[in-house]
Design a protein around this motif. Structure first.
Motif, PDB file in Angstrom:
ATOM      1  N   GLY A  48      17.232  10.036 -34.652  1.00  0.00           N
ATOM      2  CA  GLY A  48      17.194   8.898 -35.561  1.00  0.00           C
ATOM      3  C   GLY A  48      15.811   8.312 -35.633  1.00  0.00           C
ATOM      4  O   GLY A  48      14.822   8.965 -35.277  1.00  0.00           O
ATOM      5  N   SER A  49      15.729   7.089 -36.097  1.00  0.00           N
ATOM      6  CA  SER A  49      14.429   6.462 -36.321  1.00  0.00           C
ATOM      7  C   SER A  49      14.372   5.048 -35.775  1.00  0.00           C
ATOM      8  O   SER A  49      15.377   4.329 -35.760  1.00  0.00           O
ATOM      9  CB  SER A  49      14.100   6.430 -37.814  1.00  0.00           C
ATOM     10  N   GLY A  86      10.227   8.754 -35.736  1.00  0.00           N
ATOM     11  CA  GLY A  86      11.344   9.323 -35.003  1.00  0.00           C
ATOM     12  C   GLY A  86      11.486   8.638 -33.652  1.00  0.00           C
ATOM     13  O   GLY A  86      10.480   8.311 -33.006  1.00  0.00           O
ATOM     14  N   GLU A 143       8.174   3.750 -40.079  1.00  0.00           N
ATOM     15  CA  GLU A 143       9.340   4.430 -39.520  1.00  0.00           C
ATOM     16  C   GLU A 143       8.861   5.639 -38.725  1.00  0.00           C
ATOM     17  O   GLU A 143       8.097   6.457 -39.238  1.00  0.00           O
ATOM     18  CB  GLU A 143      10.283   4.904 -40.624  1.00  0.00           C
ATOM     19  N   ASP A 202      13.764  10.981 -47.447  1.00  0.00           N
ATOM     20  CA  ASP A 202      15.214  11.169 -47.319  1.00  0.00           C
ATOM     21  C   ASP A 202      15.866  10.290 -46.251  1.00  0.00           C
ATOM     22  O   ASP A 202      17.066  10.415 -45.998  1.00  0.00           O
ATOM     23  CB  ASP A 202      15.569  12.637 -47.037  1.00  0.00           C
ATOM     24  N   SER A 203      15.114   9.386 -45.629  1.00  0.00           N
ATOM     25  CA  SER A 203      15.755   8.470 -44.680  1.00  0.00           C
ATOM     26  C   SER A 203      16.648   7.468 -45.405  1.00  0.00           C
ATOM     27  O   SER A 203      17.673   7.049 -44.877  1.00  0.00           O
ATOM     28  CB  SER A 203      14.708   7.716 -43.856  1.00  0.00           C
ATOM     29  N   TRP A 261      16.685   1.669 -35.842  1.00  0.00           N
ATOM     30  CA  TRP A 261      17.047   1.540 -37.255  1.00  0.00           C
ATOM     31  C   TRP A 261      18.336   2.298 -37.555  1.00  0.00           C
ATOM     32  O   TRP A 261      19.335   1.708 -37.963  1.00  0.00           O
ATOM     33  CB  TRP A 261      15.896   2.023 -38.140  1.00  0.00           C
ATOM     34  N   TYR A 262      18.370   3.602 -37.355  1.00  0.00           N
ATOM     35  CA  TYR A 262      19.606   4.357 -37.609  1.00  0.00           C
ATOM     36  C   TYR A 262      19.632   5.565 -36.691  1.00  0.00           C
ATOM     37  O   TYR A 262      18.600   5.987 -36.156  1.00  0.00           O
ATOM     38  CB  TYR A 262      19.712   4.793 -39.076  1.00  0.00           C
ATOM     39  N   LEU A 311       8.021   4.744 -44.927  1.00  0.00           N
ATOM     40  CA  LEU A 311       9.328   5.291 -44.574  1.00  0.00           C
ATOM     41  C   LEU A 311       9.320   6.787 -44.825  1.00  0.00           C
ATOM     42  O   LEU A 311       8.582   7.287 -45.682  1.00  0.00           O
ATOM     43  CB  LEU A 311      10.446   4.630 -45.393  1.00  0.00           C
ATOM     44  N   TRP A 364       7.637  14.440 -43.283  1.00  0.00           N
ATOM     45  CA  TRP A 364       7.652  14.650 -41.838  1.00  0.00           C
ATOM     46  C   TRP A 364       6.546  15.603 -41.394  1.00  0.00           C
ATOM     47  O   TRP A 364       5.951  15.433 -40.324  1.00  0.00           O
ATOM     48  CB  TRP A 364       9.016  15.195 -41.403  1.00  0.00           C
ATOM     49  N   TYR A 418      24.926   7.481 -41.771  1.00  0.00           N
ATOM     50  CA  TYR A 418      24.285   7.360 -40.476  1.00  0.00           C
ATOM     51  C   TYR A 418      25.176   6.558 -39.534  1.00  0.00           C
ATOM     52  O   TYR A 418      26.154   5.919 -39.946  1.00  0.00           O
ATOM     53  CB  TYR A 418      22.954   6.611 -40.592  1.00  0.00           C
TER      54      TYR A 418
END
Length: 418
Positions: free
Chosen positions: A303-304, A93, A91, A38-39, A141-142, A35, A68, A340
């Motif tokens: 988002g992801s 982008g 995870e 900070d997600s 996901w978000y 992941l 990232w 989110y």
């Protein structure tokens, strides 16, 4: 990747502080999850891990937090056949999915998503870039997207009693706000993500695929209408025409107190208030207005998505984790924790109590992503859209400039030959 744990379990990435004996002394399969930093908060991941392992007695989670910076090459390396000690769930982008799916190294999750993952309610800006033809590789996901952050006191002084619902109202209200030393809106000249939404609202595209070839389409009539609206809105402030929203950072400009509106993700308001505490309780949020009052404007959705590598040691275990993270219970919890937008339009009510997130959710229901091709990264690396915008805002004829930019996009989207 499937592993055996005999005595000890550690959830990595600084999520827990220690290790302990496995209950009952039996072995469990470990699912390794990458992941991004900070997600999700540490506390969220602790709670999710505890719940998942309690309800899946044969599985353990090894959650590893990634940066990232440099992640694309790191993921590509992990996806190579025979890669050792790689992740089972990653995870990525949402617009990065085509980069990885293009190599055929992701698991096709279409059947899983059709069964009980509620794909018909997924946000389009997350689902579409995760799809290649009829195959779904990335599971939403978000999300997060731009809204309008505005000064409530400035609106009151201008006699504006409610946020605008249409683009025409937005222009009219912004013109009222653009007076007495205050910019009606601060909109940098190269904010191409915001421009993209206006182009999509008009029925245009940044690029289209035809006969398996991508072509830039900024020169279509619809796309030119989107650029014209951007030009008129941008003129109601003093944003630099030759820079994007990060040069200078627009949060700092807004914090200076002489700007009535900006277009940004709601979280930017926190930075504004840190720089100018006097603006606390004076900021409001509304969705980017659309062409009609019945629907907010189209916005770029960031988002992801979650993906599963083909080289996972246990596809069933990996998809079990994906289903849990993206399911209604934990996806809603993540959205509330991190402000989110949840991955489904049907879950938008979960964030209705937060003004900024609710404004995001309204826009995300009609959100879009960049063209679904791995070569789009080459466009963004040296973006001809930005130069096009600057030239138009400096007074150049939009049509020939759009044709020039479209040709540049087409060249960048052509796959390498040889």
């Amino acid at each position: 990747m499937r592993r055996r744990l005999i005595a000890l379990l550690c959830v990595t990435g600084s999520l827990v502080s220690g290790c302990g004996m496995l209950p009952g002394g039996h072995d469990r399969k470990t699912v390794t999850v990458w992941l991004m930093k900070d997600s999700a908060s540490k506390e969220f991941l602790r709670r999710f891990t505890a719940d998942f392992e309690r309800t899946h007695g044969d599985l353990r989670l090894d959650i590893r937090i990634q940066e990232w910076t440099g992640i694309v090459e790191k993921v590509r390396a992990a996806l190579r056949p025979g890669a050792d000690d790689g992740p089972d769930v990653i995870e990525v982008g949402n617009t990065q999915v085509p980069l990885y799916a293009d190599d055929g190294r992701l698991v096709d999750l279409t059947l899983e998503s059709m069964r009980d993952w509620g794909k018909e309610k997924w946000l389009p800006g997350l689902a579409q870039p995760g799809r290649d033809g009829n195959k779904q590789y990335g599971i939403p996901w978000y999300a997060a997207n731009r809204v309008v952050i505005y000064r409530k006191d400035a609106f009151e002084r201008a006699g504006i009693t409610r946020p605008p619902k249409t683009r025409d109202e937005w222009l009219a209200d912004t013109a009222k706000l653009d007076s007495d030393g205050t910019q009606g809106i601060y909109l940098a000249g190269q904010d191409w993500y915001t421009l993209s939404g206006f182009i999509w609202d008009e029925g245009g595209e940044l690029a289209r695929e035809k006969d398996y070839e991508w072509q830039g389409t900024l020169d279509t009539t619809a796309a030119l209408r989107g650029m014209d609206f951007y030009r008129r809105l941008q003129a109601l402030g003093e944003g630099p025409v030759d820079a994007d929203e990060e040069h200078p950072p627009q949060a700092g400009v807004f914090a200076g107190g002489k700007v009535a509106q900006i277009v940004a993700v709601p979280g930017l308001a926190q930075s504004v208030v840190r720089q100018n505490p006097g603006l606390k309780d004076k900021l409001g949020f509304f969705p980017v207005p659309g062409r009609t009052a019945g629907r907010p404007g189209t916005v770029f959705t960031g988002g992801s998505d979650l993906v599963v590598p083909q080289n996972t040691g246990d596809q069933f275990a990996a998809t079990t984790v994906v289903g849990a993270l993206t399911g209604a219970k934990w996806d809603t919890e993540l959205a509330r924790t991190m402000n989110y937008v949840p991955n489904k339009t049907s879950l938008a009510g979960a964030v209705a109590g937060e003004e900024g997130v609710a404004a995001m959710a309204a826009g995300a229901a009609h959100g879009r992503a960049t063209p679904n091709t791995p070569q789009w990264a080459d466009v963004e690396a040296d973006n001809p859209i930005k130069e096009y915008m600057t030239r138009v805002l400096n007074g150049a004829d939009p049509a020939p400039e759009a044709r020039k930019a479209s040709r540049a996009i087409t060249g960048k989207l052509a796959p390498d030959v040889g």
